[in-house]
Scaffold this active site. Sequence first.
Site, mmCIF file in Angstrom:
data_model
loop_
_atom_site.group_PDB
_atom_site.id
_atom_site.type_symbol
_atom_site.label_atom_id
_atom_site.label_comp_id
_atom_site.label_asym_id
_atom_site.label_seq_id
_atom_site.Cartn_x
_atom_site.Cartn_y
_atom_site.Cartn_z
ATOM 1 N N ILE A 129 0.918 -1.260 0.114
ATOM 2 C CA ILE A 129 0.197 -0.221 0.069
ATOM 3 C C ILE A 129 0.592 1.409 -0.101
ATOM 4 C CG2 ILE A 129 -1.848 1.227 1.163
ATOM 5 C CD1 ILE A 129 -2.770 -1.438 -0.212
ATOM 6 N N SER A 187 3.813 2.442 2.559
ATOM 7 C CA SER A 187 4.993 2.522 3.741
ATOM 8 C C SER A 187 5.543 1.220 3.842
ATOM 9 C CB SER A 187 4.166 3.187 4.723
ATOM 10 O OG SER A 187 3.140 2.607 5.267
ATOM 11 N N ARG A 245 -1.712 3.956 18.530
ATOM 12 C CA ARG A 245 -1.579 4.576 17.353
ATOM 13 C C ARG A 245 -1.982 6.220 17.531
ATOM 14 N NH1 ARG A 245 1.136 6.373 12.946
ATOM 15 N NH2 ARG A 245 -0.055 6.541 11.051
ATOM 16 N N HIS A 251 -6.539 3.964 -2.305
ATOM 17 C CA HIS A 251 -6.696 3.057 -1.007
ATOM 18 C C HIS A 251 -7.588 3.604 0.048
ATOM 19 C CE1 HIS A 251 -5.570 0.404 2.000
ATOM 20 N NE2 HIS A 251 -5.154 1.311 2.649
ATOM 21 N N CYS A 293 -9.194 2.317 3.921
ATOM 22 C CA CYS A 293 -8.979 1.280 4.937
ATOM 23 C C CYS A 293 -9.823 1.563 6.059
ATOM 24 C CB CYS A 293 -7.550 1.466 5.314
ATOM 25 S SG CYS A 293 -6.612 2.872 6.349
ATOM 26 N N HIS A 313 -2.553 -4.342 10.988
ATOM 27 C CA HIS A 313 -2.678 -3.637 12.471
ATOM 28 C C HIS A 313 -2.609 -4.736 13.464
ATOM 29 C CE1 HIS A 313 -4.666 -0.748 9.854
ATOM 30 N NE2 HIS A 313 -4.356 0.073 10.607
#
Length: 770
Positions: free
Chosen positions: A439, A441, A523, A649, A651, A702
């Site tokens: 995606i 990174s 996060r 993208h 998410c 995640h």
Amino acid sequence: MVNAHNLGFPRIGAKRELKFALEKYWKGLISQAELTLIGNELRCQNWETQAGLDWVPVGDFSYYDQMLDMSFTLGNLPDRVRDSHGNALDNYFRVARGRSAPSATDDQNPAGVAAGEMTKWFDTNYHYIVPEFQSDTTFSLDASRLIEQIREAKLQGQNVKPTIIGPVTYLALGKSKDASDKRALLPQLVEAYRQLLERIAAEGVQWVQIDEAILVTELETPWQEAFEEAYQSLSQCPVKLLLTTYFGPLLDNLSLVTKLPVDGVHLDAVNAREEVDALIESAPQDRVISLGVINGRNVWKSDLNATLDWLEPIANSLGDRLWIAPSCSLLHVPVDLDSEAKLDPEIKQWLAFAKQKLDELRVIKIALRYGRGAVGADLANNAIAIESRRNSPRVNRAEVQESLSKMSEQWGNRRSAYAQRAETQAEVLNLPKYPTTTIGSFPQIAEIRRTRRQYKAGDIDEAAYRTAMQNEVARCVREQESLGLDVLVHGEAERNDMVEYFGEQLDGFAFSEFGWVQSYGSRCVKPPILFGDISRPKPMTVEWISYAQSLTDKPVKGMLTGPVTILNWSFVRDDQPRSVSCQQIALAIREEVLDLEKAGIKIIQIDEAALREGLPLRRSQWQNYLDWAVLSFRIAANGVADRTQIHTHMCYSEFNDIIRSIALMDADAITIETSRSDMELLKAFEDFNYPNEIGPGVYDIHSPNIPTEEQIVDLLTKAGERIPAERLWVNPDCGLKTRQWDEVIPALTNMISAARKLRGAEVAVACGNE
């Protein structure tokens, strides 16, 4: 006399103490006792900060998410963790992220367990773990977490107001895992809540804040009836209930709320000012009316004099029945503006973070109790700041507004339809079936972050910084080539955040140093502050992407964040329509897209991860937002030639109900999160023939769990039942920034092996048919 209270306070700490403690605990570097001590200290600090309030929230602190807290309070645990070894906190983190801290128990199950599905809290960038229900779900109360926090706060001398998620919102936001009607669980769920309220009352508590935010959405009749049933049952509990709503107006639910047998109602008076009079007029004479008068979602100072102008008559009428508060929990704003020593002084005077919002609430309370003269200096300073922002030439720029006036909707149209573009792109790219990519990174290891910090602090010069980042880009390209990915990325080593990175290079944004906001778990994000008209002074990404492309013969994607996501993940100016700000950003991104194309980049990904969370909470208001949001993306993306492939993208967004609008974005390929939902999000494609290419995520980034080849093949097989194989991409759910290389390499190895296995299977079938 008016009472002031708060709905919730940021739990992460002014220096992100909770984030760092959680991550150390998950790595086994600190014990549970040490983590618990840090949690205790943060709660005490938060209560001390709020000590001037008449009522202080308790229960708003969480180690991960308040919905997950509610599931564990109710004993609603997924079957897959019920028999797991370890204590309750271990199971809590297993549901949250697939595993807890390293232990001998978890070593026996290196794959962990399936983490709970995660989605966004209404229209915010905060995520929650979705409760799971089955027809045989039962509830077993465990009030220990909340009771302990009540006792802690009372020992500190606080006048406590526990806060809990309401039963109907909890049930409505959860998911039935066996297609049963979850509303059938309401009676036993309400019984668990009744027991909880009795336990709270036994601690000497007078008021409980019960959050029913679902009331600001459109409710079908059975859900409205569920409210009547639930609150009639809870009306006999020995505590007073403050029914709390936020994020929007009640509209057709206003009459429902006024009839419910509760002791008080909180209304978001920032977003529902027009409903205040109706709520007051229809409320019983003894009901508390709590008004959210300070914006808990944005960072701009409130116009205190204007607020008092409309609030003073209400206070004179209601007396001590009037409570005032922020519009919602302050979870959604940074902790303390006073920490920002480097922020532009002119812009800083326009802002208020969580602590400053409580100060604003204090000023309003004193003015209402004792008259404006008691806080005359505060009100005068506030007026100066409001006027400064209103008249600043840095906010409204004629040249940007002129560029926007020249924009045409035709700029949003590709030159050819998708089918024709796809043929051209296939010739140019020459990719195999089931092409693999990521995606954007790759892991942001400590060395990368340290180098960025050194550069920002002036400890290394630009040449040293660029060399270090180029070395990391080169490493990333080598790793991807070694793995055998088909379409590469440069890894984004130079980027601190997918929105902040772009905002730093666009005029019209300001940035905090410590303005962190929790997104999920540990996060945190640091939203840019969009204070003025937007323009792009120079190219932002071309040099980095071109360098990566020079290192390989495989295509390297240009990686950009889309205008809607930059907008939705920023603190946005409130003095013009959001659509205008979005179109300004779209023009800036369009310039970058065209420069990437000129540099020879064949694939450009424009992430719109936040498209859905910008939806109004009422479905009847969606179309207006979708019209300008989709147009903004198209203007940013669609100026390119047919040979250039545009990806986007998204998410962790439930987007099945806006799939037609997503199709109208006309991206050549879209990548989406589907692994946590076991491809459930692909149900949209059963009834809608999505015309372009799609990459359903097969690796839940995640979670530290590493998917096996078999698991990925299974997910792709399910995807292939709804999407033709020739239009399927293979990719993770999201970027890999938060993961470690020792997790990423085996996961991507399995992903690539799964794609090759499917290619081989198709070849075998084709040969057999021959």
